[in-house]
Design a protein around this motif. Sequence first.
Motif, PDB file in Angstrom:
ATOM      1  N   ASN A   1       0.799  -1.232   0.000  1.00 43.26           N
ATOM      2  CA  ASN A   1       0.000   0.000   0.000  1.00 43.26           C
ATOM      3  C   ASN A   1       0.833   1.285   0.000  1.00 43.26           C
ATOM      4  OD1 ASN A   1      -2.663  -0.620  -0.379  1.00 43.26           O
ATOM      5  ND2 ASN A   1      -3.172  -0.760   1.791  1.00 43.26           N
TER       6      ASN A   1
ATOM      7  N   THR B   1      -1.008  -4.990  -4.136  1.00 42.33           N
ATOM      8  CA  THR B   1      -1.387  -3.571  -4.067  1.00 42.33           C
ATOM      9  C   THR B   1      -0.453  -2.707  -4.920  1.00 42.33           C
ATOM     10  OG1 THR B   1       0.037  -3.104  -2.136  1.00 42.33           O
ATOM     11  CG2 THR B   1      -2.213  -3.893  -1.698  1.00 42.33           C
TER      12      THR B   1
ATOM     13  N   ASN C   1      -4.806 -10.051  -3.881  1.00 42.84           N
ATOM     14  CA  ASN C   1      -5.794  -8.977  -3.774  1.00 42.84           C
ATOM     15  C   ASN C   1      -6.971  -9.365  -4.669  1.00 42.84           C
ATOM     16  OD1 ASN C   1      -7.221  -6.609  -3.544  1.00 42.84           O
ATOM     17  ND2 ASN C   1      -5.627  -5.282  -4.350  1.00 42.84           N
TER      18      ASN C   1
ATOM     19  N   ASP D   1      -9.727  -8.789  -5.990  1.00 43.67           N
ATOM     20  CA  ASP D   1     -10.664  -7.704  -6.262  1.00 43.67           C
ATOM     21  C   ASP D   1     -10.863  -7.628  -7.774  1.00 43.67           C
ATOM     22  OD1 ASP D   1     -11.862  -5.237  -6.791  1.00 43.67           O
ATOM     23  OD2 ASP D   1     -10.733  -4.172  -5.248  1.00 43.67           O
TER      24      ASP D   1
END
Length: 331
Positions: free
Chosen positions: A161, A193, A220, A222
């Motif tokens: 991040n 990320t 991740n 997503d």
Amino acid sequence: MSFIRTLHGDIKPEQLGFTYSHEHIVCRPPFWVEKGEDDLLLDDKEASLKDVLDFVHHGGQAIVDATAVDYGRDVQAVANIATEAGIHIVGTAGFNKSFLWDAAITPHLHEVIGGNFRTYKDWIEGSSINELTQYVVKEVEEGLEGTKFKGGQVKFGTAYNRITPLEEKTIRAIARAHHETKAPIHSHTEVGTMALEQIEILKSENVDVSYVSFGHMDRNPDSYYHEKIASMGSFLCFDGIAKIKYAPESTRIACILELVKKGYEKQILVSGDTARKTYYKHYGYGLGLEYIIAKWVPRFIDEANKAGFDGEKLVELFFVENPKRCFTFKG
């Protein structure tokens, strides 16, 4: 002329064959050596060879070894494994991520890079972007760490991040090395990320991101995020297969099939990032390098077929056709 650069020379893209796109074969990362983390040291060449031979036994033909200089490569050992197992291995020039850079530089590397740098952080901080670029270019065009075995992709990485200033420096060095060598680019994304932020930096260096593969996308899970990356033309590497502690296989397969539904099946790569003794069969009795090709692929085909897709065709894309395009030097 288009080609893929392996440790034992350049080959035509169609010669690559069934490929794992992100693995580690023999390495002793200085950071983990200093921390005493033995599980993260793949330091037995013969044990690694046995796992590679298992992969070959089931039809495997190529492995991309994503081990960069700061992750303790043993270039000669990996090159020997390529010869002994009869497979293509693609080596990696460039860098990993910032938290590894506090480790002391090995004496061998000191001989290659020169200077009075104590740690990898010292080296990256004390060098200009263009000096780092030229180091990477040399690894692609002359050989990794002063050997005769050339890198077949260039790599950078960023933290969880966030992107530190030194990581941005290596991204820009890798972008410039890519322009000079035409080598494909691989990105380490910590827990999946910062890929979009990485893309912004790469575009500021005029990189066509269709030359880039982004690792650890399954960390991740997503699908909206995956679609954003895919829509820019990049490859997405789902390289955490078998790591159930992060997510079940159903989650990974669902993310992959979601991309397929949206028309991005030609941008998907699959591998295991098998970087611990306990993941390897012949080190720590783990599932080993044979797991994906022998066990995961049949499951994926079954699930894909039940979802209305041609599972065998998708496997051919993920492990043969997509790597053939992703790891090619073009122009």
